[in-house]
Design an enzyme around this catalytic site. Structure first.
Site, PDB file in Angstrom:
ATOM      1  N   ALA A   1       1.230  -0.931  -0.353  1.00  0.00           N
ATOM      2  CA  ALA A   1       0.580  -0.389   0.124  1.00  0.00           C
ATOM      3  C   ALA A   1       0.530   1.136  -0.077  1.00  0.00           C
ATOM      4  CB  ALA A   1      -0.672   0.222   1.387  1.00  0.00           C
TER       5      ALA A   1
ATOM      6  N   CYS B   1      -2.886  -8.061   6.776  1.00  0.00           N
ATOM      7  CA  CYS B   1      -2.474  -6.199   7.329  1.00  0.00           C
ATOM      8  C   CYS B   1      -2.671  -6.180   8.274  1.00  0.00           C
ATOM      9  CB  CYS B   1      -3.404  -5.317   6.230  1.00  0.00           C
ATOM     10  SG  CYS B   1      -2.788  -3.405   6.479  1.00  0.00           S
TER      11      CYS B   1
HETATM   12  C1  LIG Z   1       4.894  -0.121   3.471  1.00  0.00           C
HETATM   13  C2  LIG Z   1       4.294  -0.915   3.175  1.00  0.00           C
HETATM   14  C3  LIG Z   1       2.447  -1.438   2.380  1.00  0.00           C
HETATM   15  C4  LIG Z   1       2.441  -2.737   2.993  1.00  0.00           C
HETATM   16  N1  LIG Z   1       1.029  -3.287   1.643  1.00  0.00           N
HETATM   17  C5  LIG Z   1       0.904  -4.238   1.681  1.00  0.00           C
HETATM   18  C6  LIG Z   1      -0.546  -4.564   1.166  1.00  0.00           C
HETATM   19  O1  LIG Z   1      -0.982  -3.553   0.297  1.00  0.00           O
HETATM   20  N2  LIG Z   1      -1.022  -6.228   1.431  1.00  0.00           N
HETATM   21  C7  LIG Z   1       0.483  -6.902   1.608  1.00  0.00           C
HETATM   22  O2  LIG Z   1      -0.090  -8.571   1.153  1.00  0.00           O
HETATM   23  N3  LIG Z   1       1.146  -6.731   2.274  1.00  0.00           N
HETATM   24  C8  LIG Z   1       1.452  -5.659   2.117  1.00  0.00           C
HETATM   25  N4  LIG Z   1       2.677  -5.439   3.054  1.00  0.00           N
HETATM   26  C9  LIG Z   1       3.463  -6.418   3.817  1.00  0.00           C
HETATM   27  C10 LIG Z   1       4.967  -6.226   2.096  1.00  0.00           C
HETATM   28  O3  LIG Z   1       3.952  -7.594   1.243  1.00  0.00           O
HETATM   29  C11 LIG Z   1       5.513  -7.623   2.937  1.00  0.00           C
HETATM   30  O4  LIG Z   1       4.406  -8.792   2.968  1.00  0.00           O
HETATM   31  C12 LIG Z   1       5.885  -7.682   3.937  1.00  0.00           C
HETATM   32  O5  LIG Z   1       6.593  -6.273   4.230  1.00  0.00           O
HETATM   33  C13 LIG Z   1       7.193  -8.719   4.417  1.00  0.00           C
HETATM   34  O6  LIG Z   1       8.552  -8.584   3.373  1.00  0.00           O
HETATM   35  P1  LIG Z   1      10.203  -7.462   3.773  1.00  0.00           P
HETATM   36  O7  LIG Z   1       9.771  -7.866   5.207  1.00  0.00           O
HETATM   37  O8  LIG Z   1      10.598  -7.787   2.308  1.00  0.00           O
HETATM   38  O9  LIG Z   1       9.245  -5.733   3.355  1.00  0.00           O
HETATM   39  C14 LIG Z   1       3.274  -3.776   2.758  1.00  0.00           C
HETATM   40  C15 LIG Z   1       4.985  -3.771   3.470  1.00  0.00           C
HETATM   41  C16 LIG Z   1       5.774  -2.312   3.502  1.00  0.00           C
HETATM   42  C17 LIG Z   1       6.438  -1.856   4.000  1.00  0.00           C
END
Ligand SMILES: Cc1cc2nc3c(=O)[nH]c(=O)nc-3n(C[C@H](O)[C@H](O)[C@H](O)COP(=O)(O)O)c2cc1C
Length: 317
Positions: free
Chosen positions: A25, A107
């Site tokens: 998001a 989320c």
């Molecule tokens: C700014 C931000 C927005 C996110 N928005 C969503 C979203 O809209 N839907 C979702 O399933 N996960 C969302 N996530 C989670 C990510 O898809 C991901 O699962 C999570 O950041 C873990 O991965 P990472 O540690 O590599 O960042 C969001 C994460 C961040 C940081």
């Protein structure tokens, strides 16, 4: 590189590769998805879209579904709290013909949880199953879900939910290997991704702490997951997809700046004047890849026109 391969979903849909831009998001909008595709993402997810806002005709939400020219296919992530709103939103979702629809069940944002969506669905799996059944009954578009481990360390229930959802015919499961309580803190525990993969018949997509190409390769090889959802690791570094594929040599400041400016152009086309606000977080992230750019980052936060952005960025070169 036998860890890089297309993903075949039950039913025969083929995802062109297994490196995905995760739904994020505020980040995975059209312009950023387009940039990530240019740099090798095999499939990009939209930001989560509210099913309620869709059927009520919210134009901002509808705009989130606009597809970019270099996106022959994309995945739409939806969030909703009941089968009725999901049912009413389906015509608006399916008219975009996404390669897959994904349900957000992870989320942790309080507003979303309060509405009964996001990771609340892991506390109330019956509701999640109702939503899955509603979508499966009314469209043939492949359906996936994105889970966390559970609500907290004492209620880890991703495997049970994933197995039940598999019985209902979903075609893949994404797992962010943290609990809802952890939000984005602590370390993602990839052992759970491996465990899920060993106990499901459908593809598993791993998520959590994928910050470098080495992290991604490690997750794919250690957990044997079928695909990866790259989130924060792509912010300011859409090159990560090419780095994993080995199609980019050493990254230099010119490539970063050219990409940031292309991103700005796409954002102006998409958002108009609002682009200058939208792009700030991305620029701040791009500049992390350029040494000694703190001063410039501060100045960019007040830039108001394309020329000002261009001038400031080119000053690095
Ligand atoms: C700014 C931000 C927005 C996110 N928005 C969503 C979203 O809209 N839907 C979702 O399933 N996960 C969302 N996530 C989670 C990510 O898809 C991901 O699962 C999570 O950041 C873990 O991965 P990472 O540690 O590599 O960042 C969001 C994460 C961040 C940081």
């Amino acid at each position: 590189m036998d860890y890089l391969k297309p993903v075949i979903l039950p039913g025969g849909t083929i995802l062109p590769g297994n490196l995905f831009l995760a739904p994020t998001a505020g980040y995975s909008d059209g312009p950023f998805r387009s940039i990530c595709r240019t740099w090798g993402a095999d499939l990009c997810y939209t930001e989560m879209v509210s099913t309620e806002a869709l059927w009520r005709g919210n134009s901002k939400t509808h705009n989130l579904l606009k597809r970019e020219d270099n996106e022959p296919e994309y995945a739409i992530q939806l969030f909703g709290s009941d089968y009725d709103s999901v049912y009413k939103s389906l015509p608006y979702l399916t008219q975009h013909n996404p390669l897959l629809l994904d349900i957000n069940a992870g989320c942790p944002v309080p507003k979303i949880i309060k509405s009964g969506a996001g990771s609340w669905l892991m506390k109330d799996p019956r509701k999640l199953m109702d939503i899955i059944k509603t979508i499966k009954d009314h469209t043939d578009i492949p359906l996936t879900i994105k889970l966390r481990l559970g609500w907290d360390a004492n209620s880890i229930n991703y495997l049970k939910i994933a197995q039940e959802a598999q019985e209902l015919g979903i075609q893949a499961v994404g797992l962010h290997a943290r609990t809802k309580e952890m939000a984005y803190r602590g370390k993602a525990d990839w052992n759970h991704i491996k465990h899920l993969k060993e106990n499901l018949d459908i593809p598993v997509f791993g998520s959590g702490d994928l910050f470098t190409s080495e992290d991604v390769i490690r997750m794919l090889t250690q957990t044997k997951c079928d695909g990866v959802l790259i989130a924060r690791g792509a912010f300011g570094n859409p090159f990560i997809f090419s780095q994993i594929k080995g199609t980019i040599d050493k990254l230099n400041a010119k490539t970063i700046i050219d990409t940031a400016l292309k991103h700005l152009d796409l954002s102006i086309q998409y958002y108009g004047d609002q682009a200058f606000k939208e792009i700030r977080k991305h620029f701040s992230a791009y500049l992390k890849g350029i040494p000694n750019s703190n001063d410039l980052r501060r100045k960019l936060m007040t830039a108001q026109t394309k020329d000002q952005y261009k001038h400031l960025l080119n000053s690095i070169l």
